[in-house]
Design an enzyme around this catalytic site. Sequence first.
Site, PDB file in Angstrom:
ATOM      1  N   THR A 180      13.324  -2.388 -28.080  1.00 42.85           N
ATOM      2  CA  THR A 180      14.419  -2.303 -29.040  1.00 42.85           C
ATOM      3  C   THR A 180      13.884  -2.279 -30.463  1.00 42.85           C
ATOM      4  OG1 THR A 180      15.861  -3.424 -27.542  1.00 42.85           O
ATOM      5  CG2 THR A 180      16.320  -3.777 -29.852  1.00 42.85           C
ATOM      6  N   GLY A 231      14.403  -9.128 -27.407  1.00 51.06           N
ATOM      7  CA  GLY A 231      13.990  -9.772 -26.173  1.00 51.06           C
ATOM      8  C   GLY A 231      15.110  -9.700 -25.153  1.00 51.06           C
TER       9      GLY A 231
HETATM   10  N1  ASP Z   1      17.707  -7.712 -26.960  1.00 47.85           N
HETATM   11  C1  ASP Z   1      17.934  -6.424 -26.328  1.00 47.85           C
HETATM   12  C2  ASP Z   1      18.953  -6.588 -25.233  1.00 47.85           C
HETATM   13  O1  ASP Z   1      18.930  -7.580 -24.532  1.00 47.85           O
HETATM   14  C3  ASP Z   1      16.699  -5.825 -25.772  1.00 47.85           C
HETATM   15  C4  ASP Z   1      15.481  -5.934 -26.628  1.00 47.85           C
HETATM   16  O2  ASP Z   1      15.475  -6.580 -27.679  1.00 47.85           O
HETATM   17  O3  ASP Z   1      14.459  -5.356 -26.261  1.00 47.85           O
HETATM   18  O4  ASP Z   1      19.737  -5.678 -25.045  1.00 47.85           O
END
Ligand code: ASP
Length: 295
Positions: A180, A231
């Site tokens: 992300t 995350g």
């Molecule tokens: N936080 C994002 C989610 O859970 C994914 C990420 O940060 O990589 O959709």
Amino acid sequence: MHTAIVVHGGAGAGEELSAGCRSAAQAAAGALARGEQGLAAAIAAVLVMEDDERFNAGTGSALGLDGKTIEMDASVMDSRGTLGAVAILRSVRNPVLVARDVAKSPHVLLAGEGALRFARMMGHEAYDVVSDKARREHQKMLEKMATCEQPMAGVDNIEFERYWNYDGQPTFKAPHGCDTVGAVVRDADGHFAVAGSTGGSAPSLLGRVGDTPLIGSGFYAGADGAVAATGIGEYIMRNMLASKVYHWIAGGMDLHEALRRGIALVPPDADTGLIAVSKTQAGWLANASTPFAHL
Ligand code: ASP
């Protein structure tokens, strides 16, 4: 006021994405140099990464477990009062621009079909988001699941079969995810802004919403700073991570200490990263490999 920009490219993503984060931070710096506000700069950074297929956002968004569906989340917020987000949005190139448009509407969060119709009405054209990278990553994930490796911390892969809500039948035996993107900015007027965008965490069920479009979980900006998290959203949401870190900083805690306490709230095997700016500091921290850039 000295400006500051911090960008992340996703908890658990490879360090090779750091150059992409630097390009994004430079786009934000270019916007500030042209006299644009912090939010425009944060959006400029996120746009660079949404258009870079290597990141799990916009063009590079991860495929759902069915190998066909892509549902994206994005958000924007600043200390001038702007707040907008989209969740489970399909078929647009730049979700962060739709989030910015939502901020002009009477609402702060639009999801699913309504978000898509809103996007079209605001001129965001149909875009086929599925990239070759997403297909390759999906294949890798299926292979991992076939070995019963557990790509999502704390979640037994069997859960994705049990609650399967896509069309058809699951073609896997078990889950992964997370590159992300996000940016926080302090602008020359001392205002703060945050923008984020994600293709979601993989694996996930249909209709799953992560922390990225949820105020106080994946993002927060106010008079004392801006914070973005990355995350596994399920852990970030439970801890309202961005809000907690922001309020620690606003209460006078050293920014790096606030980041450290924030990361300590999630289990060590749940890849998590945080970026933040305050009136006097800027920084980032993660418990897993996570590309960052700071200007
Ligand atoms: N936080 C994002 C989610 O859970 C994914 C990420 O940060 O990589 O959709």
